[in-house]
Enzyme design. Structure first.
Site, PDB file in Angstrom:
ATOM      1  N   LYS A  64      -1.746   1.656   5.709  1.00 48.60           N
ATOM      2  CA  LYS A  64      -1.605   0.659   4.638  1.00 48.60           C
ATOM      3  C   LYS A  64      -2.905  -0.099   4.513  1.00 48.60           C
ATOM      4  O   LYS A  64      -3.643  -0.225   5.486  1.00 48.60           O
ATOM      5  CB  LYS A  64      -0.484  -0.333   4.983  1.00 48.60           C
ATOM      6  CG  LYS A  64       0.085  -1.044   3.793  1.00 48.60           C
ATOM      7  CD  LYS A  64       1.051  -0.139   3.084  1.00 48.60           C
ATOM      8  CE  LYS A  64       1.858  -0.823   2.025  1.00 48.60           C
ATOM      9  NZ  LYS A  64       2.991   0.028   1.633  1.00 48.60           N
TER      10      LYS A  64
HETATM   11  N1  GLU Z   1       3.181   2.020  -1.687  1.00 51.87           N
HETATM   12  C1  GLU Z   1       4.251   2.975  -1.661  1.00 51.87           C
HETATM   13  C2  GLU Z   1       5.116   2.760  -0.435  1.00 51.87           C
HETATM   14  O1  GLU Z   1       5.116   1.717   0.151  1.00 51.87           O
HETATM   15  C3  GLU Z   1       3.758   4.403  -1.818  1.00 51.87           C
HETATM   16  C4  GLU Z   1       2.823   4.890  -0.763  1.00 51.87           C
HETATM   17  C5  GLU Z   1       2.195   6.241  -1.081  1.00 51.87           C
HETATM   18  O2  GLU Z   1       2.519   6.834  -2.083  1.00 51.87           O
HETATM   19  O3  GLU Z   1       1.358   6.660  -0.281  1.00 51.87           O
HETATM   20  O4  GLU Z   1       5.880   3.620  -0.073  1.00 51.87           O
END
Ligand code: GLU
Length: 458
Positions: free
Chosen positions: A121
């Site tokens: 993240k």
């Molecule tokens: N931000 C989204 C999540 O928390 C998608 C993450 C992604 O597609 O890598 O799942």
């Protein structure tokens, strides 16, 4: 466009301040570890800690010529199952701790839904509502250049998250591509615009995944008050990237959207909100509050509305120990990441309100991100029906394995929830496993199995 977010900050505040995001993850995990008595303690320590944490401080020249410093983060939690994967968020509350907690969630999510990615993240502490497009582009480009080779198509792959979108991902791609000329860099980031390697269906994938998980869960679980989405009264907190899509898809599936909200507050209409009018109103006024033929309510009121399905699709910690007792939904579906605090989770579990956990309910986003990554590597473009059919299979399978594992942990032999589970929980069985615990158990088992198969180096 961004994830518009509602905040029930008053009620959430005290608990959120006491509990740091990493502690939240640890508390949820502990319940899963308790079900996995044979798991090596060293392995637990390994799975609990991020692999790599990056903090970057960088200057940006603002539109008025002034110079402002920004803080950015990228946490790679795990690469056990594949390259790190996870979004980038732009929000004033972004902190290293929050990003680390969310990176861990991505690890469990990818392991559970069975896509070959680890968890990661990123984020920049900033207020996108007060920044121009120019400034946002400068922040994105500088942040990505600071991360350098810590991201890459086979190491760590960003995506959209809170207040970032296709446009942001286009800048991420372009910056990385300029830094790595002469190769196919499309798979370095997902959630890109369609005409530059994005996937059909990615924009609405998180919401669509929520719909599929809810649909499948209702078909399996046999909640007597909620047989299907058709005619169910649905309350949605948040009306941004995820919340607005969820609202539209649930309405199209026959639900009555009783209430929606954004940062300014909520709106309610017992006959159902006119979502097209709400979108147009938000476009014109920056909020849904004030939409004709609706009653304005607070976010706290919204969470406590009597309904069949409550879908938090905003910030984390919205359902906390202060308001969990007020929830009158029959089912909670977590479209946001971490919207329910551990204490609230226990209260809802004790009250017999099932919670479809974030790592299952909102995994549609990362699932279609995986599809996008595969298409980029193979130079293909799948059509929408193919993407949605593949997504549906993944989400249905996710619900099936979680439900079956939960029944096994709860020692349930009959196929439905109501008769055998909810009533005993209402009799105050505090240690009763939740769907979240079952989901985490599956993820942890998969991760520990693969860790041992790969072996610890050297
Ligand atoms: N931000 C989204 C999540 O928390 C998608 C993450 C992604 O597609 O890598 O799942």
């Amino acid at each position: 466009m961004s994830d518009s977010v509602s905040t029930s900050q008053d009620a959430a505040a005290s608990e959120a301040h006491e509990l740091k995001p990493l502690e939240v993850v640890e508390q949820h995990l502990q319940q899963a570890f308790d079900c996995l008595q044979d798991l090596d303690r060293g392995l637990i320590a390994m799975l609990s800690q991020p692999k790599r944490v990056m903090n970057v401080n960088f200057p940006v020249e603002m539109d008025d010529g002034s110079l402002q410093m920004f803080q950015g983060y990228r946490v790679l939690h795990s690469q056990i199952l594949g390259p790190g994967k996870g979004g980038i968020r732009f929000h004033p509350q972004v902190s290293g701790e929050e990003v680390a907690g969310l990176a861990a969630l991505m690890t469990w999510k990818c392991a559970l839904i069975d896509v070959p990615f680890g968890g990661a993240k990123g984020g920049v502490t900033c207020n996108p509502k007060c920044l121009s497009e120019n400034e946002l582009r400068h922040i994105t480009r500088r942040y990505i250049s600071e991360l350098g080779d810590n991201i890459g198509p086979h190491t760590d792959i960003p995506a959209p998250d809170l207040y970032t979108d296709e446009r942001t991902m286009a800048w991420v791609y372009d910056t990385y591509d300029i830094m790595h000329r002469g190769r196919n860099n499309l798979p370095v980031v997902t959630g890109k615009p369609l005409d530059m390697g994005g996937s059909q269906g990615r924009l609405e994938a998180t919401g669509r995944g929520c719909l599929y998980t809810t649909e499948r869960f209702l078909a399996k679980a046999g909640l007597c008050d909620v047989e299907s989405i058709r005619n169910a009264r649905v309350v949605i907190q948040g009306f941004g990237n995820v919340g607005a899509v969820v609202a539209r898809l649930f309405r199209d599936a026959g639900a009555i959207i009783l209430a929606i909200s954004d940062t300014q507050g909520g709106i309610f209409n017992e006959d159902g909100i006119d979502l097209d009018a709400a979108s147009a109103f938000k476009q014109a006024h920056g909020t849904v509050v004030g939409l004709p033929e609706t009653r304005t309510i607070t976010n706290q009121d919204l969470l406590g509305l009597e309904c069949e399905i409550l879908i938090p699709a905003a910030l984390s910690h919205q359902i906390c120990c202060g308001n969990a007792k007020n929830i009158r939904a029959k089912l909670v579906v977590e479209a946001a990441n971490g919207p329910t605090s551990p204490a609230a989770d226990r209260i809802l579990n004790r009250r017999g309100i099932p919670v479809l956990p974030d790592i299952l309910a909102n995994a549609g986003g990362v699932t279609v991100s995986y599809f996008e990554w595969v298409q980029n590597i193979e130079n293909e473009q799948w059509d929408l029906s193919e993407v949605n059919a593949k997504l549906k299979r993944k989400m249905y399978h996710g619900v099936d394995v979680v439900f079956d594992r939960w029944r096994q942990l709860a020692k349930i032999t009959t196929p439905t929830i109501m008769e055998t589970v909810v009533k005993p929980i209402q009799n105050n069985q505090d240690t009763f496993p939740s769907l979240r615990t079952a989901a985490l158990v599956i993820a942890i088992e998969r991760l520990s199995r693969v860790t041992l198969e790969r072996g610890i180096w050297p």
